[in-house]
Design an enzyme around this catalytic site. Structure first.
Site, PDB file in Angstrom:
ATOM      1  N   SER A 105      11.245  -9.617   3.994  1.00 44.78           N
ATOM      2  CA  SER A 105       9.805  -9.802   3.855  1.00 44.78           C
ATOM      3  C   SER A 105       9.361  -9.105   2.579  1.00 44.78           C
ATOM      4  O   SER A 105      10.086  -8.287   2.016  1.00 44.78           O
ATOM      5  CB  SER A 105       9.064  -9.213   5.059  1.00 44.78           C
ATOM      6  OG  SER A 105       9.191  -7.796   5.086  1.00 44.78           O
ATOM      7  N   LEU A 133      11.610  -4.363   5.426  1.00 46.36           N
ATOM      8  CA  LEU A 133      10.177  -4.100   5.294  1.00 46.36           C
ATOM      9  C   LEU A 133       9.968  -3.255   4.045  1.00 46.36           C
ATOM     10  O   LEU A 133      10.616  -2.221   3.882  1.00 46.36           O
ATOM     11  CB  LEU A 133       9.659  -3.358   6.531  1.00 46.36           C
ATOM     12  CG  LEU A 133       8.185  -2.921   6.508  1.00 46.36           C
ATOM     13  CD1 LEU A 133       7.258  -4.133   6.411  1.00 46.36           C
ATOM     14  CD2 LEU A 133       7.848  -2.101   7.750  1.00 46.36           C
ATOM     15  N   ILE A 160      14.607  -0.540   4.701  1.00 46.00           N
ATOM     16  CA  ILE A 160      13.388  -0.281   3.948  1.00 46.00           C
ATOM     17  C   ILE A 160      13.610  -0.771   2.524  1.00 46.00           C
ATOM     18  O   ILE A 160      14.569  -0.388   1.860  1.00 46.00           O
ATOM     19  CB  ILE A 160      13.042   1.217   3.946  1.00 46.00           C
ATOM     20  CG1 ILE A 160      12.835   1.735   5.379  1.00 46.00           C
ATOM     21  CG2 ILE A 160      11.799   1.467   3.089  1.00 46.00           C
ATOM     22  CD1 ILE A 160      11.673   1.107   6.117  1.00 46.00           C
ATOM     23  N   LYS A 161      12.689  -1.616   2.065  1.00 42.06           N
ATOM     24  CA  LYS A 161      12.806  -2.148   0.700  1.00 42.06           C
ATOM     25  C   LYS A 161      12.161  -1.183  -0.300  1.00 42.06           C
ATOM     26  O   LYS A 161      11.003  -0.797  -0.149  1.00 42.06           O
ATOM     27  CB  LYS A 161      12.128  -3.520   0.598  1.00 42.06           C
ATOM     28  CG  LYS A 161      12.876  -4.615   1.328  1.00 42.06           C
ATOM     29  CD  LYS A 161      12.203  -5.970   1.181  1.00 42.06           C
ATOM     30  CE  LYS A 161      12.539  -6.636  -0.134  1.00 42.06           C
ATOM     31  NZ  LYS A 161      12.037  -8.039  -0.169  1.00 42.06           N
ATOM     32  N   ILE A 162      12.946  -0.815  -1.288  1.00 43.62           N
ATOM     33  CA  ILE A 162      12.496   0.082  -2.350  1.00 43.62           C
ATOM     34  C   ILE A 162      12.781  -0.607  -3.686  1.00 43.62           C
ATOM     35  O   ILE A 162      13.901  -1.066  -3.914  1.00 43.62           O
ATOM     36  CB  ILE A 162      13.237   1.433  -2.287  1.00 43.62           C
ATOM     37  CG1 ILE A 162      12.904   2.165  -0.987  1.00 43.62           C
ATOM     38  CG2 ILE A 162      12.903   2.300  -3.499  1.00 43.62           C
ATOM     39  CD1 ILE A 162      13.683   3.459  -0.780  1.00 43.62           C
TER      40      ILE A 162
END
Length: 374
Positions: free
Chosen positions: A43, A109, A140-142
């Site tokens: 996402s 996310l 976790i998207k970074i």
């Protein structure tokens, strides 16, 4: 076996680049897992803006949240909606995660794009979202910005899975791959396990060709003396760049540094091909799937591209094929002054800006829903 399942059998995991409340409630994700061997979901702010900013699918949930939390900030209202969707997707993929022993089955996310250049804020938000979702198969998207690399190391060291997003250049990819290794090494040094920590490095593909092809078309139209050489690399630079990144990955796996981590059970940080929907209608709509198939990779596809590949994609070992040709394409791009490094630097900035705009639009739409009820 569907073509998407065949893709997975070749080592390139099919992921869906899409999340939507109605889609989840209609069991659409379950269907893809069962019929196509889907193993992941991604996402981003743009996807959530399309899902939440239009229609009424989220209105009842939002109303219930507002009743229980009067005066809540718009960002908190968004996070409540997003976290519900991510939890639902993670729960659907949990059997995949269990079956593959934490090697896949992940849902991503993203941290707020507003903090893309703030390392400490990124670390704090990654930890907050990780605990809020509370699912082992969350990533976790970074973003792979200059501030992102140290945030990746710190987040991995905390035992949080990370999807590094907005990668365009091989140099940027190398930095985040080393950041992943550094985070794992910190855990090993502290006597903590590393065998169930996962990460992907998301390389954006089509945007590179869009930018390079625009330069090519402008020069050809202007009667450039190198017109034929320019046309010969049109639509090939992004794929060649991805192949070069994968060659570095293969070499890194053989290094003493990685072998020491592998001995502790560490999982490789898979390369993920993102932005794989073609922007140029003259290109095959499965171009950026067909040409990037290889072991330990992921291709996250928007629904339209996924449907196209299921219908007429070609499954073959393509990622390690024609490496000399890929080197030639990149050498030609350099000789012709197409400035791939400059293009990729600009694309990172534009990518962050586009996510900021999508986030602005998303929060604005959620705020309007609240104002309409007042």
């Amino acid at each position: 076996m569907s073509k998407l399942s065949e893709l997975g059998a070749k080592g390139c995991a099919p992921w869906l680049d899409f999340v939507d409340r109605k889609f989840l409630e209609a069991k659409g994700l379950e269907k893809l897992v069962a019929e196509d061997g889907l193993t992941g979901v991604t996402s981003n702010p743009s996807i959530f803006e399309k899902a939440m900013g239009h229609g009424d699918a989220y209105d009842a949930t939002l109303a219930a949240f507002d009743k229980a939390n009067p005066g809540a900030a718009t960002i908190d209202r968004y996070e409540h909606l997003a976290i519900q969707d991510i939890k639902a997707a993670a729960d659907t993929l949990k059997p995949v995660y269990d079956r593959l022993d934490a090697k896949d089955g992940y849902v991503s996310l993203e941290v707020s794009p507003y903090i893309a250049d703030d390392t400490d804020a990124t670390i704090a938000e990654a930890e907050k979202l990780w605990h809020a979702v509370d699912r082992p198969n969350l990533m976790i998207k970074i973003p792979g910005t200059a501030a992102g690399a140290p945030a990746i190391s710190a987040t991995i060291a905390k035992g949080i899975n990370v999807n590094v997003t907005l990668l365009f250049s091989v140099d940027a990819y190398i930095k985040v791959a080393e950041a992943y290794a550094a985070g794992l090494e910190e855990r090993v040094k502290a006597g903590q396990p590393v065998d169930r920590i996962a990460s992907v490095a998301s390389f954006f593909i089509s945007r590179i060709d869009s930018a390079i092809d625009k330069k090519i078309d402008e020069r050809v139209a202007a009667g450039d003396a190198e017109a034929e050489a320019l046309k010969a690399v049109r639509g090939k630079v992004a794929i060649a760049n991805a192949k070069r990144a994968y060659q570095w990955y293969l070499d890194f796996l053989k290094s003493d540094r990685w072998q020491a981590l592998a001995a502790k059970g560490a999982q490789p940080q898979r390369l993920l091909w993102a932005s794989t929907g073609t922007k140029d209608p003259s290109y095959p709509d499965t171009l950026y799937v067909d040409t990037l198939i290889g072991p330990d990779t992921v291709n996250t596809m928007p629904p339209k591209t996924m449907d196209a590949f299921r219908d007429h994609g070609t499954v073959a070992d393509t990622l390690t094929a024609d490496i000399d040709e890929a080197r030639h394409v990149l050498a030609e791009a350099d000789r012709l002054g197409l400035d791939l490094n400059g293009v990729t630097d600009t694309l990172v900035e534009e990518g962050v800006s586009s996510f900021v705009k999508a986030f602005d639009d998303l929060l604005g739409a959620i705020g309007q829903k609240q104002a309409a009820k007042a």
